[in-house]
Design a protein around this motif. Structure first.
Motif, PDB file in Angstrom:
ATOM      1  N   UNK A 130      -7.051  -4.661  23.318  1.00  0.00           N
ATOM      2  CA  UNK A 130      -5.713  -4.121  23.055  1.00  0.00           C
ATOM      3  C   UNK A 130      -5.253  -4.304  21.616  1.00  0.00           C
ATOM      4  N   UNK A 131      -5.953  -5.174  20.878  1.00  0.00           N
ATOM      5  CA  UNK A 131      -5.535  -5.395  19.490  1.00  0.00           C
ATOM      6  C   UNK A 131      -6.650  -5.109  18.499  1.00  0.00           C
ATOM      7  N   UNK A 154      -8.815  -7.198  17.644  1.00  0.00           N
ATOM      8  CA  UNK A 154      -9.138  -8.442  16.928  1.00  0.00           C
ATOM      9  C   UNK A 154     -10.418  -9.063  17.472  1.00  0.00           C
ATOM     10  N   UNK A 205     -12.678 -11.375   7.186  1.00  0.00           N
ATOM     11  CA  UNK A 205     -11.408 -11.527   6.477  1.00  0.00           C
ATOM     12  C   UNK A 205     -11.365 -10.858   5.106  1.00  0.00           C
ATOM     13  N   UNK A 212      -9.407  -4.273  -1.897  1.00  0.00           N
ATOM     14  CA  UNK A 212      -9.013  -2.893  -1.604  1.00  0.00           C
ATOM     15  C   UNK A 212      -8.357  -2.258  -2.834  1.00  0.00           C
ATOM     16  N   UNK A 214      -9.619 -21.252  10.007  1.00  0.00           N
ATOM     17  CA  UNK A 214     -10.169 -19.975  10.462  1.00  0.00           C
ATOM     18  C   UNK A 214     -11.665 -20.047  10.771  1.00  0.00           C
ATOM     19  N   UNK A 253      -7.904  -2.761  12.928  1.00  0.00           N
ATOM     20  CA  UNK A 253      -7.342  -1.447  13.259  1.00  0.00           C
ATOM     21  C   UNK A 253      -8.447  -0.416  13.508  1.00  0.00           C
ATOM     22  N   UNK A 287       0.566 -12.100  16.367  1.00  0.00           N
ATOM     23  CA  UNK A 287      -0.789 -11.754  15.960  1.00  0.00           C
ATOM     24  C   UNK A 287      -0.839 -11.815  14.445  1.00  0.00           C
ATOM     25  N   UNK A 288      -1.741 -12.660  13.947  1.00  0.00           N
ATOM     26  CA  UNK A 288      -1.875 -12.792  12.501  1.00  0.00           C
ATOM     27  C   UNK A 288      -3.325 -12.581  12.139  1.00  0.00           C
ATOM     28  N   UNK A 289      -3.525 -12.080  10.956  1.00  0.00           N
ATOM     29  CA  UNK A 289      -4.878 -11.754  10.520  1.00  0.00           C
ATOM     30  C   UNK A 289      -5.673 -13.024  10.276  1.00  0.00           C
ATOM     31  N   UNK A 290      -4.968 -14.093   9.943  1.00  0.00           N
ATOM     32  CA  UNK A 290      -5.647 -15.347   9.640  1.00  0.00           C
ATOM     33  C   UNK A 290      -4.657 -16.462   9.958  1.00  0.00           C
ATOM     34  N   UNK A 291      -5.164 -17.646  10.210  1.00  0.00           N
ATOM     35  CA  UNK A 291      -4.300 -18.754  10.588  1.00  0.00           C
ATOM     36  C   UNK A 291      -3.192 -18.962   9.560  1.00  0.00           C
ATOM     37  N   UNK A 305      -0.900 -16.967   8.629  1.00  0.00           N
ATOM     38  CA  UNK A 305      -0.442 -15.757   7.957  1.00  0.00           C
ATOM     39  C   UNK A 305       0.876 -15.279   8.550  1.00  0.00           C
ATOM     40  N   UNK A 306       1.578 -14.453   7.794  1.00  0.00           N
ATOM     41  CA  UNK A 306       2.707 -13.746   8.369  1.00  0.00           C
ATOM     42  C   UNK A 306       2.207 -12.826   9.477  1.00  0.00           C
ATOM     43  N   UNK A 332       1.290  -9.773  11.879  1.00  0.00           N
ATOM     44  CA  UNK A 332       1.041  -8.323  11.873  1.00  0.00           C
ATOM     45  C   UNK A 332       2.025  -7.711  12.856  1.00  0.00           C
ATOM     46  N   UNK A 338      -1.510  -3.577   4.247  1.00  0.00           N
ATOM     47  CA  UNK A 338      -2.968  -3.688   4.273  1.00  0.00           C
ATOM     48  C   UNK A 338      -3.484  -4.213   5.606  1.00  0.00           C
ATOM     49  N   UNK A 339      -2.598  -4.809   6.394  1.00  0.00           N
ATOM     50  CA  UNK A 339      -3.041  -5.347   7.673  1.00  0.00           C
ATOM     51  C   UNK A 339      -3.008  -4.285   8.773  1.00  0.00           C
ATOM     52  N   UNK A 340      -2.431  -3.158   8.483  1.00  0.00           N
ATOM     53  CA  UNK A 340      -2.452  -2.110   9.490  1.00  0.00           C
ATOM     54  C   UNK A 340      -1.385  -1.064   9.274  1.00  0.00           C
ATOM     55  N   UNK A 353      -0.716   1.388  14.300  1.00  0.00           N
ATOM     56  CA  UNK A 353      -1.504   0.266  14.821  1.00  0.00           C
ATOM     57  C   UNK A 353      -0.581  -0.888  15.226  1.00  0.00           C
ATOM     58  N   UNK A 385      -0.084  -3.006  18.822  1.00  0.00           N
ATOM     59  CA  UNK A 385      -0.174  -4.441  19.121  1.00  0.00           C
ATOM     60  C   UNK A 385       1.153  -5.002  19.603  1.00  0.00           C
TER      61      UNK A 385
END
Ligand SMILES: Cc1cc2nc3c(=O)[nH]c(=O)nc-3n(C[C@H](O)[C@H](O)[C@H](O)COP(=O)(O)OP(=O)(O)OC[C@H]3O[C@@H](n4cnc5c(N)ncnc54)[C@H](O)[C@@H]3O)c2cc1C
Lengths: 804, 291
Positions: free
Chosen positions: A668-669, A671, A709, A713, A735, A792, B186-190, B192-193, B195, B261-263, B267, B271
């Protein structure tokens, strides 16, 4: 005096000598150094990826109190010679490529230095940056390397015949036969994304110029100081001996600090111009924008197989997106040649190499330089074939491994693999991970709809590079082999000290150096003081290659330390025997004492040292005064057999390892989470298991995070969007998965201690993660061709799959 | 990264802070933990000429309970909330959120008040305070006033706080005994702000029918989002997959996440849906645990 016997010190998990000073915050880093009258530099950087510089007005900045000087790219160019690398390229591009380390007339990547400001402190320097007015005329940026190859494409550098600055095709074996006789040919367009290393400490330089002696002293955190001295001296029109390079503690490099020489040169000029020491500490966003990036590559790869999984051959067209300058390149674009077929037995290969300029930050060395990209190519194609042949991905690899009984094995370039046991390496890794049990669990969890994947990767990493590799791109270059240099001294009171022409950046050089010397001199590592840095005026550095890169310490430097220790042992014995009044062959070294064999009669290092330095009047003619031993280790590497054909032995050792990752993907995500991660590596003889383990941890952290990670970009205008740690997703310890690692020791055949080098991992951790994600998504019929796992993108593909 | 130069004041009390803010107007900024303001200054996104440090003001760091409300002083750092027994027993949803903020260093310095005033669209406290229907006490030249959390946030990094006002206290009504809450991020990395993030505070009756629900969403738009539309779908219903799916759909309709950049926005909407359904299920199961 000695607290140890030296016996078995090599191979022990001796605690790190360097830890104390670092842990109590007493390391000496460049920014800790304050010199009298010191000024601070800061760079004005291009906000454009590609722009003509029509003019620079520094008058506003010069009016700011505290600003001493503003130096434009043009002024630099009027004083310095362009850096050497380009001019030696064997293609027509060589004449037009000119690298001054700063934009002259035109900026060619976002973040490129355009001018430098020198001021009394870093705040004023920074304020002044905003007051330098640069008049830009933006040009079309060339960002896609495939478009850049087009003859009609805008040129990244003025005057180049093409943006393809180096192109060569290398062929081995009989490709037509391999492909025409194949049961299966898999094809992929693979993309290895742009990623970099993110050491805690960015570049740091202090330059000071002694006008009287004409000596330019550089304190920096370079990992390649010997080579830097040569490059800088050449560009500044002085003798390398007049460039004194001093390095001590270093907050990490991972290849990145091999590439700071353009900045050292610029700051050097600022010191010469102002007549005062100039400090420059790179900021984080500058580091992400404009230090050096890792190789970004596109491969059009094909691999031919028999139905039983046997690899018959591979052909690949590589498009290396080099960025705007060739700094260490085309080394990364040719490093595959050092380990052409990885750990596998196939012999028919063609590599079509295209080095292409784009308006991005220059690429250069990064841990597993150009080699993890090559692993990604090979392992991706094998993985795809395994799926198409419905063969277990472990089994297809076992089918193709070179076997221990074939060692030393000569690969198709003429590279001589120095022992090793690839099947056992993978077997042990699978056992550690509990492979069969995981496959079983995967079957069950898949039935519940879970996306579980198990990814395998086996990778080679060649170390101890042959300097003749450069002959590939510099025609007629007479350069070969590799060396390391070490010096040991024992003073008049018997204290032992050592220095090595390397740079330690968390590698524990002080510790392992002491271990080797302790073993030979029958001492404890605690008895040996190792100079924690590099000083080109003090360190007996061998040649312009000295420094730490390509995991060479465990090879050439260990060889040098061992050689110097053996020479020193000989000297101690001769001085001791002289003092004891008997022939050398009748004495032995025991716990740091020269002892008459079979008796208790002995003299200690203290007495020997004193006699050798302070009572030299008594010494016979054939006994050299003092106790100093220097050794240059000369790696047994020959010049290339045929540089134009890419034939020769490009490395002294061929390390390898395996990694297995188990992942779960959230439907669902999108991830990905790592459920398990196992990594095994063969460093040959392991000098210190704790150090080796730490190195494997770093390699996992680095490469699994490159997959999950880290990604650089650029937007469609060529602006780097990931220019802070908020957006460049460098991971933290939190992480990392639980690290399960192991070391397998198969002595290397051609190094003095059997060491093979280690810690770059050949990309095994990265590829294992990517393959695990591929495996997880395979029931949905999804093929992944990128090295980066983007949540995504994964979710989109899951949603778009017809097999849902 | 070096900030531009500035003058620095240490306020001794709220009145003095407010006076300084009034005197220097637009050019002055309050600094509390500095965990958002200092990075902004280093990037030169914020260029205050005067900083008014309020950390020395006594009596602004506390967690207590009065009149059915938990009251948290604006200077209370994230770490204190994470470790408070009172929070753990009275407002477990806050205990979900606190350890997800940044890293231990950030949590040791960053304050609840600072986080709310900074109004990062992806901040963690916004959605939680919204789901709990909190109130914010502010003190300025014109005295004290209380704002509803749902009225506090105006835009990204912008609140209803007047330039001379200081946030002093956050008041959070303690939900009844049959209430459960959960915060998922849901965060991209521990550290993190987010997503995307969702806070759900749910009260069920004996029959399992929803009596009350508060839903807050983070990184769902230019401000933390309260989602009455989604709440309405659940209120009066038993918690079921169907009901939650509809609530999730409403949330994703109401949301207008900022693409980054995270989505993409699309998207992040997806989530948000997943998080709402999961958070509500956890909240519901916690209702049962407490009964
Ligand atoms: C590395 C890192 C990671 C982070 N990760 C997260 C995360 O995952 N989730 C999250 O929610 N936050 C995160 N943060 C932000 C963190 O929560 C901050 O602590 C918080 O946003 C600000 O609190 P502060 O006390 O540091 O405020 P400051 O930085 O001092 O101030 C922030 C703003 O609020 C104003 N202000 C502060 N206090 C008051 C007050 N009492 N009255 C009026 N105005 C005031 C200031 O003027 C300023 O504009 C992270 C920060 C960092 C550095």
């Amino acid at each position: 005096m000695s607290t140890g016997t030296g016996k078995g010190v090599i191979g022990q998990a001796v605690k790190r000598k360097e830890d104390k000073r670092l842990l109590i915050g007493k390391g000496i880093f460049v920014d800790d150094i304050v010199l009298p009258e010191m000024l601070f530099a800061s760079f004005v950087r291009s906000p454009y990826a590609h722009a003509r510089i029509k003019g620079i007005d520094a008058s506003g900045a010069m009016k700011l109190p505290g600003v001493v000087s503003v130096v434009t790219g043009e002024e630099f160019a009027s004083f310095i010679k362009p850096l050497e690398a380009h001019s030696l390229l064997d293609t027509s591009a060589a004449e037009s490529l000119k690298d001054y380390g700063i934009a002259v007339k035109k900026a060619i990547y976002h973040g490129e230095p355009v001018a430098a400001v020198v001021a009394v402190d870093k705040y004023v320097a920074k304020d002044a940056i905003g007051l330098v007015e640069v008049n830009y005329d933006p040009l079309h940026p060339v960002l896609d390397p495939e478009e850049s190859m087009d003859d009609k494409a805008v040129r990244v550098q003025d005057g180049t015949p093409s943006n393809v600055v180096w192109h060569r095709i290398f062929s081995y074996g009989d490709l037509d036969k391999a492909f025409s006789g194949a049961d299966l040919v898999v094809k992929s367009r693979l993309y290895f994304h742009r990623v970099m290393t993110a050491p805690l400490e960015p570049y740091a330089v202090i330059a000071s110029f002694d006008k009287g002696g004409g000596i330019l002293t550089i304190n920096s955190n370079s990992s390649h100081p010997g080579r830097d001295a040569f490059l800088i001296a050449r560009s500044l029109n002085m003798s390398p001996n007049k460039v004194r390079m001093i390095c001590q503690d270093n907050g990490g490099s991972f290849g990145n600090k091999n590439n700071m020489y353009p900045y050292i040169m610029l700051v050097g000029y600022l010191a010469m111009k102002t007549g005062r020491p100039v400090k420059w500490i790179m900021e984080r966003n500058e580091h992400l924008l404009a230090s050096s990036h890792g190789n970004e590559m596109i491969y059009y790869g094909e691999m031919a197989f028999k139905n039983d999984g046997t690899i018959l051959g591979m052909k690949a067209r590589m498009i290396a997106d080099e960025g705007s300058e060739l700094r260490s390149e085309p080394r990364g674009a040719t490093n595959w040649i050092r380990q052409l077929t990885s750990v596998y037995r196939f012999r028919n290969i063609q590599m079509d190499i295209n080095c292409v300029l784009t308006n991005k930050c220059p690429t250069a060395s990064m841990r597993s330089y150009g080699k993890q990209q090559h692993s990604f190519l090979i392992e991706s194609l094998i993985e795809k074939a395994a799926r198409q042949l419905t063969m277990d991905p472990a089994k297809i690899r076992f089918k193709n491994f070179i076997l221990p009984k074939e060692m030393p094995y000569k690969n198709p370039t003429g590279g001589v693999y120095d022992g090793g046991d690839y099947p056992t390496c993978l077997k042990r890794t699978l056992k550690m991970v509990g492979y069969e049990a995981w496959r079983e669990r995967q079957r069950k969890l898949r039935e519940e709809g879970k996306l579980i994947g198990i990814g395998i990767s086996v990778a080679m990493e060649a170390y101890g590079g042959n300097k003749s590799q450069m002959a590939l791109w510099r025609k007629g270059l007479k350069s070969s082999g590799d060396t390391g240099s070490a010096m040991i001294k024992i003073d008049a009171e018997g204290h032992v000290s050592a220095s090595v022409d390397s740079m330690s950046m968390g590698h524990s050089h002080e510790t392992t150096t002491a271990q080797i010397i302790a073993e030979i001199l029958t001492l404890s590592p605690d008895d040996i003081d190792v100079f924690p840095g590099f000083d080109s005026w003090i360190t007996a550095y061998g040649e312009r290659g000295s420094g730490s890169y390509g995991s060479r310490f465990g090879i050439v430097h260990h060889g040098a330390i061992l050689g110097a220790a053996q020479k020193m042992r000989e000297k101690i014995l001769r001085h001791g025997a002289f003092m004891l009044g008997i022939p050398v062959k009748k004495v032995d070294l025991v716990q740091g004492r020269v002892r008459v064999k079979g008796t208790k009669k002995s003299v200690g290092l203290k007495e020997v040292g004193f006699n050798a330095w302070m009572n030299t009047g008594v010494l016979p003619k054939n006994l050299e005064a003092g106790l100093v031993a220097h050794h240059v280790y000369n790696a047994p590497l020959k010049p290339l057999e045929a540089p134009e054909l890419g034939r020769g032995n490009f490395s002294l050792t061929y390390s390898y390892g395996a990694a297995v990752a188990v992942v779960e993907i959230d439907r669902e995500t999108g991830m990905t989470s790592l459920l398990k991660f196992v990594c095994l590596e063969d460093p040959g003889k392991c000098i210190n298991p704790m150090v080796c383990e730490g190195q494997v941890h770093g390699q996992i952290g680095h490469q699994m995070s490159a997959a999950l990670f880290e990604r650089l970009i650029y937007d469609e205008d060529g602006r780097l969007l990931t220019s802070t740690f908020k957006d460049y997703l460098a991971p933290t310890a939190a992480d990392l998965p639980k690290l399960e690692t192991a070391i397998m020791e198969t002595p290397a055949l051609f190094t003095p201690l059997g060491t093979r080098g280690m810690a770059e991992g050949g990309g095994a951790p990265l590829v294992a993660v990517v393959n695990a994600v591929r495996d997880a998504l395979s029931p949905l019929g999804i093929e992944l061709e990128n090295s980066y796992i983007e949540p995504e993108d994964i979710l989109k593909r899951i949603r778009g799959s017809s097999h849902r | 990264m070096y900030p531009a130069s500035f003058d620095y004041f240490q306020a001794e009390n709220v009145e003095q802070a407010s006076r300084l803010l009034r005197e220097y107007g637009e050019e002055a900024r309050v600094i509390a933990g500095g965990q958002s303001l200092i990075p902004f200054m280093k990037y030169r996104l914020a260029l205050p000429k005067y900083l008014v440090d309020i950390r020395g003001i006594p009596g602004l760091s506390f967690i207590d309970k009065k009149d059915g409300c938990v009251r948290i002083g604006a200077l209370t750092v994230h770490r204190e909330i994470e470790e408070s027994d009172l929070i753990r027993s009275q407002l477990p949803i806050m205990r979900d959120a606190a350890p997800l903020i940044g890293d231990p260093q950030v949590r040791n310095l960053g304050t609840l008040g600072g986080a709310l005033c900074h109004a990062d669209p992806a901040g963690d406290w916004g959605p939680v305070v919204l789901a709990l229907e909190g109130r914010l006490k502010c003190v300025g030249a014109n005295g004290e006033r209380e704002l509803e959390a749902k009225d506090f946030f105006v835009d990204a990094y912008s609140t209803r706080l007047q330039p001379d006002e200081v946030l002093t206290e956050v008041v959070l009504p303690v939900p009844g005994a049959k209430s459960g809450g959960a915060y998922l991020k849901l965060a991209r990395r521990t550290g993190d702000f987010a997503m995307a993030s969702v806070a759900v505070q749910l009260t069920l009756d004996e029959a399992g029918v929803c009596q009350h629900i508060g839903i807050g969403a983070g990184a769902a738009g230019r401000t933390p989002l309260r989602v009455p539309d989604a709440e309405g779908v659940v209120r009066g219903e038993k918690i079921s997959a169907t009901v939650l799916k509809e609530a999730a759909r409403r949330l994703s309709q109401a949301a207008d996440p900022i693409p980054d950049l995270r989505g993409s926005g699309e998207y992040k909407r997806e989530i948000l849906k997943a998080l709402l359904q999961r958070a509500a299920q956890i909240a519901a199961s916690r209702c049962k645990e407490r009964r």
